[in-house]
Write an enzyme that holds these catalytic residues in place. Structure first.
Site, PDB file in Angstrom:
ATOM      1  N   PHE A 109      49.070  62.101  48.460  1.00 28.81           N
ATOM      2  CA  PHE A 109      50.064  61.029  48.315  1.00 28.81           C
ATOM      3  C   PHE A 109      50.906  60.846  49.565  1.00 28.81           C
ATOM      4  O   PHE A 109      51.518  59.797  49.759  1.00 28.81           O
ATOM      5  CB  PHE A 109      50.942  61.282  47.080  1.00 28.81           C
ATOM      6  N   LYS A 110      50.941  61.847  50.439  1.00 28.89           N
ATOM      7  CA  LYS A 110      51.767  61.715  51.646  1.00 28.89           C
ATOM      8  C   LYS A 110      51.300  60.564  52.539  1.00 28.89           C
ATOM      9  O   LYS A 110      52.076  60.047  53.335  1.00 28.89           O
ATOM     10  CB  LYS A 110      51.800  63.035  52.406  1.00 28.89           C
ATOM     11  N   ASP A 111      50.035  60.153  52.379  1.00 27.31           N
ATOM     12  CA  ASP A 111      49.554  58.997  53.144  1.00 27.31           C
ATOM     13  C   ASP A 111      50.376  57.734  52.864  1.00 27.31           C
ATOM     14  O   ASP A 111      50.543  56.888  53.735  1.00 27.31           O
ATOM     15  CB  ASP A 111      48.097  58.689  52.776  1.00 27.31           C
ATOM     16  N   LEU A 114      53.396  58.101  55.037  1.00 26.68           N
ATOM     17  CA  LEU A 114      53.189  58.312  56.471  1.00 26.68           C
ATOM     18  C   LEU A 114      52.385  57.200  57.132  1.00 26.68           C
ATOM     19  O   LEU A 114      52.540  56.952  58.326  1.00 26.68           O
ATOM     20  CB  LEU A 114      52.567  59.690  56.718  1.00 26.68           C
TER      21      LEU A 114
END
Ligand SMILES: *Cc1c(COP(=O)(O)O)cnc(C)c1O
Length: 466
Positions: A109-111, A114
């Site tokens: 989910f950090k995509d 970021l």
């Protein structure tokens, strides 16, 4: 919209300046001066928008110093590399809704944050005619998501330290197979703690930091939180549209409190449609103890678990929530955080805990329960959860009878193929790999192996930074 610090030590600044500042210069965290709310007419207008359009509508409520054309372009660019046009699809698994947040380039989910932040940094640096060298340490997910967020961008280099041989093979490959010239993987002969200590030390060398224009992409940048608010609103609108629900709950696998704080901002934005946020932790449960006991007390140590991206000792974004719990009084936040530095503990009064328990329900899930949840969901539905998502699903199941009567959305924060070993332990075989991982072992890799030595890392940055 102006931005302030939770500790009150900065003059209100613009959104753009807040992005470049990262951590507030008084040591606090940055927040909007006022959290926006969307009334029924606005929410009605959002129904039927696709993810990109909705992202623009939500994000633009917080930004008044970037033109709509530029912001739209940035959002489109951020989400065009996802493997589905829905960006964050919802799927029904038994009686749960799973919000799949792993369709970006690094399958976590950090995509979502970021990819947006990378485009935003690049845009602001171009406008200011500046360059930046991003420096960070990773034990896994954040490093690859940060690399994919900025790879190929002209005015940014990225240096990511990871402990050599101590991140999962897939996570290492996701970082080291990126061919772009602005990406520098530094494999340290040492532990993750060594990597973090080196990075911290280099950031504390102020002349070095300013000479090489070092910047960070850690989870405290407000723009990361902002990008994550979108999928909470998106999920509510999806469920309302498909099932007519007026209220939903979310279960959020939590580490540093970034994702669930975005849920809190969404809850304020589209009140009353988000009833409760389930704060799901693994055995590193400082936040569950806060909800249960009314005190935020540092753990003795980090316990390594099968959901490593939630293995934390303190939750770096929690100060943002404390600010609201303390009635937006920055002096109280400052005192509480100073006290926490000294004693490792903040105690909250009963009124504050009543408020906190209206916002959050919480459960801490053991590793055996996590594995059993992956197994049971697979057996009953054929759906494969990753271990982080399984923590959220287990917490939702544990709390649903006691507290909640609404549709529960469980955030799926990583693709199971990233944690193949644990998944295999649960279901007897490895999960199917998505296309982006298929031949990853065959791709050429690039990394610089260095000793756990500050001087060696600095010399390498000096040599490569532009
Ligand atoms: C980072 C991460 C989390 C925890 O998110 P926070 O914002 O730190 O609470 C959960 N799951 C996965 C897979 C992650 O990478």
């Amino acid at each position: 919209m102006k931005y302030i610090s939770t500790r009150g030590g900065i003059e209100p600044i613009s959104f753009k300046d807040s992005v470049m500042m990262g951590l507030a210069t008084d040591g606090g965290l940055i927040l909007p001066e006022q959290l926006p709310t969307a009334g029924p007419e606005i929410i009605e207008k959002w129904e039927g928008l696709d993810y990109h359009e909705l992202a623009y509508e939500v994000i633009s409520l917080f930004i008044d110093d970037i033109t709509s054309k530029d912001l739209k372009a940035m959002i489109d660019n951020a989400y065009k590399n996802f493997d589905t046009p829905e960006v964050t699809p919802l799927v029904k698994v038994g009686d749960l809704h799973i919000l799949e947040l792993f369709h970006g380039p690094t399958l976590a989910f950090k995509d979502i944050a970021l990819q947006f932040l990378g485009n935003l940094f690049s845009y602001l640096l171009k406008e200011r005619n500046e360059k930046m060298n991003i420096l960070g340490a990773t034990s896994g997910d954040t490093g690859s998501a940060a690399i994919y967020g900025v790879k190929g961008k002209e005015n940014i280099n990225i240096f990511i330290l990871h402990p050599h041989g101590r991140v999962s093979p897939i996570q290492a490959l996701q970082m080291t197979t990126v061919p772009d010239k602005n990406v520098f993987n530094i494999a340290i002969n040492g532990t993750f703690d060594d990597c973090q200590a080196i990075v911290k030390n280099i950031f504390n060398d102020i002349p070095f930091k300013s000479q090489y224009k070092l910047g960070a992409v850690n989870s405290i940048n407000w723009a990361r939180i902002l990008a994550q608010v979108v999928y909470y609103v998106y999920s509510f609108l999806w469920i309302k549209n498909k099932e007519g629900a007026e209220r939903v709950d979310f279960s959020v696998p939590t580490g540093n409190f970034g994702d669930i704080f975005a849920g809190y901002v969404a809850r304020r934005l589209i009140s009353p449609h988000i009833e409760r946020l389930i704060l799901a932790t693994n055995e590193n449960n400082i936040l569950t103890r806060f909800i249960m006991e009314g005190r935020y007390k540092i753990a003795q140590r980090v316990i390594p678990t099968v959901s490593p991206s939630m293995d934390i000792q303190i939750a770096s974004n929690f100060e943002r929530y404390i600010y609201y719990l303390f009635g937006q009084d920055p002096q109280r936040v400052k005192r509480a955080m100073e006290q926490f530095e000294k004693t490792g503990e903040i105690v909250f009064n009963p009124d504050e805990m009543t408020m906190a328990r209206e916002d959050f329900a919480s459960a801490s899930i053991s590793q055996p329960e996590t594995i059993e949840t992956i197994r049971a969901v697979y057996r009953n539905t054929g759906y494969v959860l990753d271990p982080h998502t399984a923590v959220g699903v287990a917490a939702a199941k544990r709390l649903s009878s006691a507290l909640l009567r609404h549709s529960i959305v469980c955030l799926a924060t990583a693709h199971p193929a990233k944690f193949a070993r644990t998944v295999k332990e649960a279901i007897g075989h490895e999960p199917k790999r998505p296309a982006s991982l298929e031949d990853i072992e065959k791709r050429p890799t690039r990394l610089k192996l260095l000793p756990a030595d500050i001087g060696a890392v600095k010399a390498y940055i000096q040599q490569q930074a532009t």
